[in-house]
Design an enzyme around this catalytic site. Structure first.
Site, short mmCIF file in Angstrom:
data_model
loop_
_atom_site.label_atom_id
_atom_site.label_comp_id
_atom_site.label_asym_id
_atom_site.label_seq_id
_atom_site.Cartn_x
_atom_site.Cartn_y
_atom_site.Cartn_z
N SER A 128 55.04 55.44 36.88
CA SER A 128 53.72 55.73 36.34
C SER A 128 53.03 56.83 37.13
CB SER A 128 52.87 54.45 36.38
OG SER A 128 51.51 54.73 36.13
N TYR A 153 49.13 47.57 40.60
CA TYR A 153 50.00 48.12 39.56
C TYR A 153 50.71 49.36 40.07
CZ TYR A 153 51.44 50.66 35.40
OH TYR A 153 52.17 51.38 34.48
#
Length: 336
Positions: A128, A153
C-alpha cells in the site's frame, strides 16, 4: 496458469479473478467473507465469478493455517496473488487486532504454503501507499525510506514486504510487492471515499471532508490496477545482479524480490475529486469540513517509472471517465 487469488470476494480480488478467468486460466479464490462491510456485495461479486467454469471458490480464513496449508496440498498453484487483508487506515486505529490476524498471521501461512509448493513460479502480494508514512518527498519512490508508518495498517503492509523478502531470500520464492495508490471504480468498497461521497450526495446528506479539503490523493482506476497486477504476475521477480549491501536498493534484492508502485502518477486535490463527482452526478455536495484524521497522510503521489521499465505499462485512465464509470455502476447496482 493455476492461480490462487486471496481476497477473491473483495474489490480488487474480484476484478483480478475476472481478468485471468477471461484469459482462460484456472483460478482458485478464497475469502473469509467477513462483515467489515456489506457481505451481500461480496456475494454478488462471487456470483459473477461463478459464471466461469474454471473458477473454484473456498471460504477460508487465512489466519487458520491448517486450512491454508491443506489448500496448497490440494492444488499445485503456479501463481499466488495475495490480495486478502484487513483494509482501512481508520479501522486500524480502533480495531488493531484485526490487522495482526489477517495481515500478519494470514500472510505468514500464505508464505508457508508457497515455500512448500513445487510448481510455484511467482508470488505477487498487495502492499500500500500507506507504507510511505511520514515521508513528504513527492512523488513517492520505491527507493524512498518507508520506516515511519503512522497506522498499524501501514505497518502491517510494510511487514508483509519484509516477510516476503525473507522467504524470497531463504527459499528462492520469486516475490513481487505492489504498493497500490487509492484504488477506485465499479464494485468498490463501501468504506472508500468515492462510495461514501456518491451515496451521501444522492441521499442529500452532507459528506465529511477531512483535513478541511487540503488532501491530495493519487486516485488509480481499477482497470489500471488489474492491468498492472496481470503484467507483473506474468513476469516473475529476478535477483538484481547490481544490488550492493553497502548502498542497498529498497526495491530489489540479490534474492528474486521486487517492489513497485501502481498509481496514476497524478496527485489530485480532494476538492477537485469532489467537484468531479458533483459533475458526474449533476448534484452539489453539502460539505462538513473536519480536521486530519489519525493515521491519514495529507498527500500521496506515485513515481511509477520502475513499473513502466519492468512491464511497459503506466496507469492512464482519466479521472472524469473513472468517476463516471463508478457512478454508472452505483446507480445500476443500487437502483439510484
Amino acid at each position: 496458469m493455476r492461480i490462487l487469488v486471496t481476497g477473491a470476494a473483495g474489490f480488487i480480488g474480484y476484478h483480478v479473478c475476472e481478468y485471468f478467468l477471461r484469459e482462460g486460466a484456472e483460478v482458485v479464490g478464497i475469502d473469509n467473507l467477513n462483515d467489515y462491510y456489506d457481505v451481500a456485495l461480496k456475494q454478488a461479486r462471487l456470483e459473477r465469478l461463478a459464471l466461469y467454469d474454471s473458477f473454484i471458490f473456498r471460504k477460508i480464513d487465512m489466519a487458520n493455517g491448517g486450512d491454508v496449508l491443506a489448500l496448497f496440498q490440494e492444488f499445485s498453484f503456479t501463481h499466488v496473488i495475495n490480495l486478502a487483508a484487513q483494509a482501512g487506515v481508520r479501522h486500524s486505529i480502533t480495531h488493531p487486532e484485526d490487522y495482526v490476524r489477517s495481515n500478519l498471521d494470514g500472510f505468514f501461512y500464505i508464505l508457508e504454503g508457497c515455500r512448500n509448493s513445487k510448481e510455484l513460479k511467482h508470488l505477487v502480494f498487495a502492499s500500500s501507499s500507506s507504507v510511505y508514512g511520514l515521508n513528504t518527498l513527492m512523488p513517492y519512490s520505491v527507493r524512498h525510506n518507508v520506516d515511519h508508518p503512522i497506522s498499524l495498517y501501514a505497518a502491517s503492509k510494510k511487514s508483509n514486504e519484509l516477510m516476503a523478502h525473507t522467504y524470497s531470500y531463504l527459499y528462492g520464492i520469486p516475490s513481487t510487492g505492489l504498493r497500490f495508490f487509492t484504488v477506485y471504480g465499479p464494485w468498490g468498497r463501501p468504506d472508500m471515499a468515492i462510495f461514501l461521497f456518491v451515496d451521501k450526495i444522492l441521499r442529500g446528506d452532507p459528506i465529511d471532508v477531512f483535513n478541511h479539503g487540503k488532501m491530495r490523493r493519487d486516485f488509480t482506476y481499477i482497470d489500471d490496477i488489474v492491468e498492472g497486477v496481470a503484467r507483473v504476475t506474468k513476469k516473475p521477480a529476478t535477483p538484481n545482479p547490481d544490488w550492493n549491501g553497502r548502498s542497498p536498493d529498497p526495491a530489489s534484492s540479490p534474492a528474486p524480490f521486487k517492489i513497485f508502485n501502481i498509481g496514476n502518477n497524478n496527485s489530485v486535490s480532494l476538492e477537485d475529486f469532489i467537484a468531479t463527482i458533483e459533475e458526474c452526478l449533476g448534484m452539489q455536495a453539502q460539505k462538513n469540513y473536519l480536521p486530519l484524521q489519525p493515521g491519514d497522510v495529507p498527500e500521496t503521489y506515485a513515481d511509477i517509472d520502475d513499473l513502466f521499465n519492468h512491464v511497459g505499462f503506466r496507469p492512464h485512465t482519466d479521472l472524469t471517465l473513472g468517476v463516471s464509470n463508478f457512478v454508472s455502476w452505483f446507480r445500476e447496482y443500487y437502483g439510484k
